[in-house]
Write a protein that holds these residues in place. Structure first.
Motif, PDB file in Angstrom:
ATOM      1  N   GLN A 200      -3.439  14.662 -15.131  1.00  0.00           N
ATOM      2  CA  GLN A 200      -2.616  14.416 -14.203  1.00  0.00           C
ATOM      3  C   GLN A 200      -2.433  12.852 -13.698  1.00  0.00           C
ATOM      4  N   LEU A 201      -3.687  12.419 -13.389  1.00  0.00           N
ATOM      5  CA  LEU A 201      -3.834  11.055 -13.220  1.00  0.00           C
ATOM      6  C   LEU A 201      -3.187  10.334 -14.252  1.00  0.00           C
ATOM      7  N   ALA A 202      -3.426  10.488 -15.605  1.00  0.00           N
ATOM      8  CA  ALA A 202      -2.891   9.679 -16.750  1.00  0.00           C
ATOM      9  C   ALA A 202      -1.316   9.791 -16.591  1.00  0.00           C
ATOM     10  N   ARG A 203      -0.824  11.053 -16.350  1.00  0.00           N
ATOM     11  CA  ARG A 203       0.451  11.137 -16.162  1.00  0.00           C
ATOM     12  C   ARG A 203       1.304  10.418 -15.191  1.00  0.00           C
ATOM     13  N   ASP A 204       0.528  10.296 -14.066  1.00  0.00           N
ATOM     14  CA  ASP A 204       1.033   9.585 -12.714  1.00  0.00           C
ATOM     15  C   ASP A 204       1.224   8.351 -13.047  1.00  0.00           C
ATOM     16  N   ARG A 205      -0.053   7.632 -13.720  1.00  0.00           N
ATOM     17  CA  ARG A 205       0.205   6.263 -13.950  1.00  0.00           C
ATOM     18  C   ARG A 205       1.192   5.798 -14.882  1.00  0.00           C
ATOM     19  N   PRO A 209       9.293   2.802 -12.709  1.00  0.00           N
ATOM     20  CA  PRO A 209       9.434   2.208 -11.677  1.00  0.00           C
ATOM     21  C   PRO A 209      10.460   2.910 -10.737  1.00  0.00           C
ATOM     22  N   GLU A 210      11.750   3.394 -11.306  1.00  0.00           N
ATOM     23  CA  GLU A 210      12.923   3.907 -10.479  1.00  0.00           C
ATOM     24  C   GLU A 210      12.408   5.033  -9.620  1.00  0.00           C
ATOM     25  N   ARG A 211      11.309   5.805 -10.474  1.00  0.00           N
ATOM     26  CA  ARG A 211      10.993   7.121  -9.865  1.00  0.00           C
ATOM     27  C   ARG A 211       9.698   6.783  -8.828  1.00  0.00           C
ATOM     28  N   TYR A 212       9.089   5.688  -8.804  1.00  0.00           N
ATOM     29  CA  TYR A 212       8.249   5.296  -8.020  1.00  0.00           C
ATOM     30  C   TYR A 212       8.979   4.680  -6.619  1.00  0.00           C
ATOM     31  N   ARG A 213      10.163   4.159  -6.799  1.00  0.00           N
ATOM     32  CA  ARG A 213      10.959   3.729  -5.581  1.00  0.00           C
ATOM     33  C   ARG A 213      11.465   4.787  -4.814  1.00  0.00           C
ATOM     34  N   GLN A 214      11.768   6.041  -5.553  1.00  0.00           N
ATOM     35  CA  GLN A 214      12.301   7.221  -4.908  1.00  0.00           C
ATOM     36  C   GLN A 214      10.905   7.616  -3.931  1.00  0.00           C
ATOM     37  N   VAL A 216       8.503   5.948  -2.749  1.00  0.00           N
ATOM     38  CA  VAL A 216       8.208   5.109  -1.655  1.00  0.00           C
ATOM     39  C   VAL A 216       9.300   5.401  -0.450  1.00  0.00           C
ATOM     40  N   ASN A 217      10.666   5.797  -0.915  1.00  0.00           N
ATOM     41  CA  ASN A 217      11.442   5.822  -0.010  1.00  0.00           C
ATOM     42  C   ASN A 217      11.198   7.126   0.854  1.00  0.00           C
ATOM     43  N   HIS A 218      11.026   8.051   0.222  1.00  0.00           N
ATOM     44  CA  HIS A 218      10.540   9.223   0.835  1.00  0.00           C
ATOM     45  C   HIS A 218       9.284   9.301   1.682  1.00  0.00           C
ATOM     46  N   LEU A 219       8.256   8.397   1.152  1.00  0.00           N
ATOM     47  CA  LEU A 219       7.129   7.916   2.136  1.00  0.00           C
ATOM     48  C   LEU A 219       7.531   7.622   3.490  1.00  0.00           C
ATOM     49  N   TRP A 220       8.510   6.578   3.215  1.00  0.00           N
ATOM     50  CA  TRP A 220       8.757   5.839   4.557  1.00  0.00           C
ATOM     51  C   TRP A 220       9.540   6.803   5.572  1.00  0.00           C
ATOM     52  N   ILE A 221      10.433   7.565   4.910  1.00  0.00           N
ATOM     53  CA  ILE A 221      10.999   8.440   5.813  1.00  0.00           C
ATOM     54  C   ILE A 221       9.980   9.394   6.735  1.00  0.00           C
ATOM     55  N   ASP A 222       9.091   9.995   5.850  1.00  0.00           N
ATOM     56  CA  ASP A 222       8.061  10.745   6.469  1.00  0.00           C
ATOM     57  C   ASP A 222       7.000  10.013   7.283  1.00  0.00           C
ATOM     58  N   TYR A 223       6.528   8.953   6.863  1.00  0.00           N
ATOM     59  CA  TYR A 223       5.457   8.388   7.483  1.00  0.00           C
ATOM     60  C   TYR A 223       5.453   7.117   8.162  1.00  0.00           C
ATOM     61  N   PHE A 237       2.984  -3.295   1.285  1.00  0.00           N
ATOM     62  CA  PHE A 237       1.532  -2.745   1.629  1.00  0.00           C
ATOM     63  C   PHE A 237       1.301  -1.562   0.855  1.00  0.00           C
ATOM     64  N   TYR A 238       2.217  -0.825   0.396  1.00  0.00           N
ATOM     65  CA  TYR A 238       2.080   0.437  -0.253  1.00  0.00           C
ATOM     66  C   TYR A 238       2.428  -0.008  -1.617  1.00  0.00           C
ATOM     67  N   THR A 239       1.336  -0.482  -2.464  1.00  0.00           N
ATOM     68  CA  THR A 239       1.696  -0.641  -3.750  1.00  0.00           C
ATOM     69  C   THR A 239       1.511   0.344  -4.830  1.00  0.00           C
ATOM     70  N   PHE A 240       1.687   0.515  -6.101  1.00  0.00           N
ATOM     71  CA  PHE A 240       1.557   1.563  -7.068  1.00  0.00           C
ATOM     72  C   PHE A 240      -0.032   1.787  -7.102  1.00  0.00           C
ATOM     73  N   ASP A 241      -0.701   0.716  -7.055  1.00  0.00           N
ATOM     74  CA  ASP A 241      -2.213   1.030  -7.008  1.00  0.00           C
ATOM     75  C   ASP A 241      -2.564   1.761  -5.959  1.00  0.00           C
ATOM     76  N   GLU A 242      -2.119   1.570  -4.851  1.00  0.00           N
ATOM     77  CA  GLU A 242      -2.387   2.346  -3.403  1.00  0.00           C
ATOM     78  C   GLU A 242      -1.982   3.623  -3.722  1.00  0.00           C
ATOM     79  N   PHE A 243      -0.855   4.108  -4.296  1.00  0.00           N
ATOM     80  CA  PHE A 243      -0.332   5.220  -4.355  1.00  0.00           C
ATOM     81  C   PHE A 243      -1.160   6.127  -5.503  1.00  0.00           C
TER      82      PHE A 243
END
Length: 270
Positions: A200-205, A209-214, A216-223, A237-243
């Motif tokens: 799963q971690l390998a797949r998430d890596r 980019p377009e999916r990651y932007r989506q 981050v958008n949901h994370l901003w709405i929620d948190y 602040f919330y980089t891909f590595d942080e994710f």
């Protein structure tokens, strides 16, 4: 003889009418409470230290003007390679079918079954994505290869003919307990956010980019906390590595809820 037949027909007609009247009289009519009350909503949350940023909810009048969301028939998703032959081609031939219709609910059992549909129904939909293989998911896979329907993205929806989608955000997604034997109990404390597997971690890596932007958008709405950090600062602040670090740090049954902090999840379902 004809008079006797006539009287018998009258008797049968009257008896049928009596049974029909009795059936109507026994029809179940639940007492449905108002789901949105202005005073109750007003006291739902403590105001923030900066009241100007406190959430403002819609009024009851606005709530009851909302259009009722249709609930469409869904279909099981299978672990990669376990789906029946020709499954996706068959799905694309299905017509969208609305399966929740209050006009057809007559008995208590009907209403209970309808409540289960609402509990399991999703409210967000996305284009269907490839499902994980059996060794790539931490959830149990049924003997026929299908994935648990209460997990986000593990059922297919057709709201438009030929367009296969997956859903998320159902009540069941957070409130279904997976038991040690692989069975599950709906309505119980959930079994969300099991630690990810290496696959799963390998797949998430490899998330584009377009999916990651989506995401981050949901994370901003929620948190998002705009009184402490604006949207631009949040994205810096919330980089891909942080994710990826957040995914790797998941604990069984623990996850952040909307309005809490992403890094200090306050809810445990264990």
């Amino acid at each position: 003889m004809n008079m006797f037949i006539h009287k018998m027909l009258l008797f049968i007609t009257a008896l049928a009418a009596l049974f029909a009247t009795s059936a109507v009289a026994q029809e179940f009519h639940p007492k449905i409470p108002r789901a949105w009350d202005d005073k109750a909503v007003e006291g739902l949350e403590l105001p923030l230290a900066q009241p100007a940023w406190s959430p403002r909810y819609m009024t009851a009048a606005e709530y009851y003007k909302l259009k009722v969301r249709p609930i469409y028939r869904s279909y099981p998703a299978y672990a990669k390679g376990r789906e029946p032959k020709g499954y996706f081609a068959w799905l694309k031939t299905r017509k969208p079918e609305i399966i929740f219709d209050p006009s057809k609910l007559h008995t208590k059992a009907d209403w209970i079954a309808a409540g289960k549909l609402v509990f399991e129904s999703e409210t967000r939909f996305y284009p269907a994505r490839p499902q994980p293989a059996e060794n790539e998911t931490s959830y149990p896979v049924a003997k026929h290869g299908n994935l648990p329907g209460f997990v986000a993205g593990f059922r297919y929806y057709l709201r438009t003919k030929g367009v296969i989608e997956v859903g998320s955000n159902s009540c069941a997604g957070c409130h279904t307990r997976i038991m040690p034997d692989g069975s599950f109990v709906e309505g119980a404390q959930g079994s969300n956010n099991r630690p990810p597997t290496a696959a799963q971690l390998a797949r998430d890596r490899k998330i584009p980019p377009e999916r990651y932007r989506q995401i981050v958008n949901h994370l901003w709405i929620d948190y998002g906390a705009p009184w402490a950090m604006n949207r631009q600062q949040f994205e810096l602040f919330y980089t891909f590595d942080e994710f990826l670090r957040d995914i790797a740090a998941r604990q069984p049954g623990v996850f952040a809820r909307q309005g809490t902090s992403l890094h200090t999840p306050s809810t445990s379902h264990l």
